[in-house]
Design a protein around this motif. Structure first.
Motif, PDB file in Angstrom:
ATOM      1  N   ILE A 113     -56.939 -55.554  -8.374  1.00 13.26           N
ATOM      2  CA  ILE A 113     -56.134 -54.774  -7.425  1.00 13.26           C
ATOM      3  C   ILE A 113     -57.051 -53.820  -6.653  1.00 13.26           C
ATOM      4  CG2 ILE A 113     -54.549 -52.798  -7.329  1.00 13.26           C
ATOM      5  CD1 ILE A 113     -53.118 -55.443  -7.270  1.00 13.26           C
ATOM      6  N   ALA A 114     -56.957 -53.873  -5.316  1.00 12.93           N
ATOM      7  CA  ALA A 114     -57.820 -53.066  -4.459  1.00 12.93           C
ATOM      8  C   ALA A 114     -57.182 -51.746  -4.050  1.00 12.93           C
ATOM      9  CB  ALA A 114     -58.191 -53.851  -3.198  1.00 12.93           C
ATOM     10  N   ARG A 115     -55.850 -51.644  -4.158  1.00 17.79           N
ATOM     11  CA  ARG A 115     -55.162 -50.393  -3.824  1.00 17.79           C
ATOM     12  C   ARG A 115     -53.792 -50.412  -4.475  1.00 17.79           C
ATOM     13  NH1 ARG A 115     -54.721 -48.225   2.295  1.00 17.79           N
ATOM     14  NH2 ARG A 115     -56.970 -48.071   1.900  1.00 17.79           N
ATOM     15  N   MET A 116     -53.323 -49.231  -4.870  1.00 17.27           N
ATOM     16  CA  MET A 116     -51.986 -49.077  -5.429  1.00 17.27           C
ATOM     17  C   MET A 116     -51.212 -48.095  -4.568  1.00 17.27           C
ATOM     18  SD  MET A 116     -50.829 -47.835  -9.248  1.00 17.27           S
ATOM     19  CE  MET A 116     -51.515 -49.336  -9.963  1.00 17.27           C
ATOM     20  N   ALA A 117     -49.985 -48.469  -4.197  1.00 15.05           N
ATOM     21  CA  ALA A 117     -49.136 -47.593  -3.398  1.00 15.05           C
ATOM     22  C   ALA A 117     -47.959 -47.139  -4.240  1.00 15.05           C
ATOM     23  CB  ALA A 117     -48.641 -48.317  -2.153  1.00 15.05           C
ATOM     24  N   LEU A 118     -47.766 -45.833  -4.328  1.00 11.74           N
ATOM     25  CA  LEU A 118     -46.667 -45.247  -5.084  1.00 11.74           C
ATOM     26  C   LEU A 118     -45.777 -44.435  -4.150  1.00 11.74           C
ATOM     27  CD1 LEU A 118     -48.685 -43.993  -8.180  1.00 11.74           C
ATOM     28  CD2 LEU A 118     -47.179 -45.986  -8.094  1.00 11.74           C
ATOM     29  N   SER A 119     -44.484 -44.439  -4.419  1.00 12.07           N
ATOM     30  CA  SER A 119     -43.534 -43.730  -3.569  1.00 12.07           C
ATOM     31  C   SER A 119     -43.329 -42.304  -4.060  1.00 12.07           C
ATOM     32  CB  SER A 119     -42.192 -44.458  -3.548  1.00 12.07           C
ATOM     33  OG  SER A 119     -42.307 -45.707  -2.901  1.00 12.07           O
ATOM     34  N   LEU A 120     -43.434 -41.367  -3.123  1.00  8.77           N
ATOM     35  CA  LEU A 120     -43.171 -39.958  -3.413  1.00  8.77           C
ATOM     36  C   LEU A 120     -42.253 -39.439  -2.317  1.00  8.77           C
ATOM     37  CD1 LEU A 120     -43.990 -37.717  -5.446  1.00  8.77           C
ATOM     38  CD2 LEU A 120     -45.698 -36.983  -3.774  1.00  8.77           C
ATOM     39  N   ASP A 121     -40.989 -39.194  -2.652  1.00 11.94           N
ATOM     40  CA  ASP A 121     -39.989 -38.816  -1.663  1.00 11.94           C
ATOM     41  C   ASP A 121     -39.511 -37.387  -1.819  1.00 11.94           C
ATOM     42  OD1 ASP A 121     -39.738 -41.348  -0.221  1.00 11.94           O
ATOM     43  OD2 ASP A 121     -39.004 -42.133  -2.117  1.00 11.94           O
ATOM     44  N   GLY A 122     -40.258 -36.618  -2.584  1.00 13.21           N
ATOM     45  CA  GLY A 122     -39.972 -35.202  -2.716  1.00 13.21           C
ATOM     46  C   GLY A 122     -41.200 -34.500  -3.254  1.00 13.21           C
ATOM     47  N   SER A 123     -41.358 -33.238  -2.903  1.00 17.64           N
ATOM     48  CA  SER A 123     -42.551 -32.495  -3.303  1.00 17.64           C
ATOM     49  C   SER A 123     -42.467 -31.968  -4.725  1.00 17.64           C
ATOM     50  CB  SER A 123     -42.772 -31.322  -2.343  1.00 17.64           C
ATOM     51  OG  SER A 123     -41.645 -30.442  -2.367  1.00 17.64           O
ATOM     52  N   THR A 124     -41.277 -31.996  -5.291  1.00 18.99           N
ATOM     53  CA  THR A 124     -41.067 -31.526  -6.661  1.00 18.99           C
ATOM     54  C   THR A 124     -40.273 -32.565  -7.431  1.00 18.99           C
ATOM     55  OG1 THR A 124     -38.972 -30.427  -6.165  1.00 18.99           O
ATOM     56  CG2 THR A 124     -40.995 -29.123  -5.860  1.00 18.99           C
ATOM     57  N   ARG A 125     -40.266 -32.400  -8.747  1.00 12.29           N
ATOM     58  CA  ARG A 125     -39.462 -33.296  -9.580  1.00 12.29           C
ATOM     59  C   ARG A 125     -37.994 -33.287  -9.129  1.00 12.29           C
ATOM     60  NH1 ARG A 125     -40.035 -34.632 -15.186  1.00 12.29           N
ATOM     61  NH2 ARG A 125     -41.703 -33.070 -15.320  1.00 12.29           N
ATOM     62  N   GLU A 126     -37.466 -32.099  -8.866  1.00  8.43           N
ATOM     63  CA  GLU A 126     -36.055 -31.992  -8.517  1.00  8.43           C
ATOM     64  C   GLU A 126     -35.753 -32.710  -7.200  1.00  8.43           C
ATOM     65  OE1 GLU A 126     -37.203 -29.160 -11.443  1.00  8.43           O
ATOM     66  OE2 GLU A 126     -38.008 -29.441  -9.403  1.00  8.43           O
ATOM     67  N   ARG A 127     -36.612 -32.511  -6.202  1.00  9.23           N
ATOM     68  CA  ARG A 127     -36.368 -33.126  -4.886  1.00  9.23           C
ATOM     69  C   ARG A 127     -36.540 -34.643  -4.937  1.00  9.23           C
ATOM     70  NH1 ARG A 127     -36.434 -30.153  -0.071  1.00  9.23           N
ATOM     71  NH2 ARG A 127     -36.594 -27.900  -0.310  1.00  9.23           N
ATOM     72  N   HIS A 128     -37.632 -35.093  -5.548  1.00  9.46           N
ATOM     73  CA  HIS A 128     -37.901 -36.523  -5.617  1.00  9.46           C
ATOM     74  C   HIS A 128     -36.808 -37.261  -6.392  1.00  9.46           C
ATOM     75  CE1 HIS A 128     -40.391 -40.201  -6.099  1.00  9.46           C
ATOM     76  NE2 HIS A 128     -39.888 -40.222  -7.329  1.00  9.46           N
TER      77      HIS A 128
END
Length: 369
Positions: A113-128
């Motif tokens: 694997i040359a790159r891994m993409a992860l989703s982050l849709d909030g800046s904190t645990r609560e928002r994400h």
């Protein structure tokens, strides 16, 4: 590598949705992911044949393994290794679940694997977690650290909609802290579960685009947009000499079917995962043949044939508008992108529904530090 890419002949990005199985059920999921694997998924042998066909596009073809959650397949590392042996640039977008352990991350790195993409849709645990409707923030951050420790470059994907737009500056800070090499900012297309979410207005989207160009200038990580190609027009507008900035030059004209292709878990070939109009099936026809010769793909590579203001726009060759959003709004993939607020000078034809009589979105404050 792809600055001179001939998008008539090969995609910049080929996505293979290896499964729709996923332990999460996020509110905005394009795939409407399910708990179990589909019985008609491409088999290991069929998947390897798909990768062998993809290698015919040319050296270093980028392949993104997506889902659902790709880790739901027990042959995943075998498929990654096969693609790597073929000279493909194998990348992955796993779900942020407890299955993405540091050991699994290391195994993926060892397989190629040359790159891994992860989703982050909030800046904190609560928002994400509130946005996704699932508790995945802690697992996502742990996986990001595991990717760093395994030497796998990290990409962070973020959805832009009414629920997330005000949090973008703080998410930018998390992207930096996680050591990501690229921030991919996806502007919502109302498909799958995402139909229940509210998009930002065209004017707000324009403000965010300009801000993202500033972020690109300021940060060490790269910035790209997904399903928002008028980011390139905004880049041209803000350049004092009228020339595209780096992002516009590198990514110019990459849209659904034009530099982008998607293979579903059961083998159908689409211009994009957000444009569910099939153009072929890899069980019957090479993905190379579909990409190069299918009528739908050819029509999407001809911006002069687009209708509405996208077809009249002087930026249609460097931008082209989101074909997926046009399809979602009108059923016509060659229509106008309703998210773009720009109206070409002298154009007096019909406007997308969301732009008729639309002015400001409240005070429309831009994301700011």
């Amino acid at each position: 590598m792809f600055d001179d890419l001939d998008t008539d002949r090969r995609p910049l990005v080929l996505v293979w949705e290896v499964t729709r199985a996923c332990g999460l059920a996020c509110r905005h999921c394009r795939a409407d992911a399910q708990p179990r694997r589909h019985p008609d998924e491409l088999t290991t042998a069929e998947g390897k044949r798909l990768l062998e066909d993809a290698a015919e596009f040319g050296d270093g073809q980028l392949v993104v393994l997506s889902g659902g959650d790709p880790l739901a397949r027990d042959d995943l590392t075998e498929l990654v290794a096969h693609g790597d042996d073929l000279g493909l640039r194998m990348t992955i977008t796993p779900s942020g679940t407890r299955s993405l352990t540091p050991e699994r991350v290391r195994d993926l790195g060892d397989a190629g694997i040359a790159r891994m993409a992860l989703s982050l849709d909030g800046s904190t645990r609560e928002r994400h977690d509130a946005f996704r409707g699932e508790e995945s923030y802690a697992d996502t951050v742990e996986a990001a650290h595991a990717a760093r420790d395994a030497g796998i470059p990290l990409q962070v994907n973020t959805t832009v909609c009414a629920d997330t737009v005000d949090d973008l500056p703080a998410i930018r800070d998390r992207v930096r802290e996680l050591g990501a090499v690229l921030w991919s900012v996806f502007f919502l297309v109302p498909v799958g579960r995402g139909r229940v979410l509210d998009p930002v207005s065209p004017e707000r989207a324009e403000d965010v685009m300009a801000w993202l160009h500033e972020v690109s200038d300021e940060e060490r990580f790269g910035v790209k947009t997904t399903e928002a190609p008028f980011y390139r027009r905004v880049g041209i507008d803000r350049a004092s000499d009228g020339e595209p900035d780096g992002a516009a030059k590198r990514r110019g004209g990459i849209t659904a079917g034009r530099g982008f292709a998607f293979v579903s878990h059961t083998g159908e070939v689409y211009p994009s995962g957000f444009l569910p109009e099939p153009a072929g099936d890899v069980r019957e026809r090479s993905v190379v043949d579909v990409y190069r010769n299918a009528d739908l793909f050819e029509s999407l590579r001809d911006p002069d044939g687009f209708s509405g203001k996208c077809g009249a726009c002087e930026f249609r060759h460097v931008c082209g508008g989101s074909r997926s959003r046009a399809y979602a709004a009108t059923g016509d993939p060659t229509g106008s992108d309703p998210l773009c607020p720009y109206v070409p000078e002298g154009y007096d034809g019909p406007l997308p529904e969301r732009q008729r009589g639309e002015t400001a979105d409240g005070d429309r404050p831009e994301p700011a530090d």
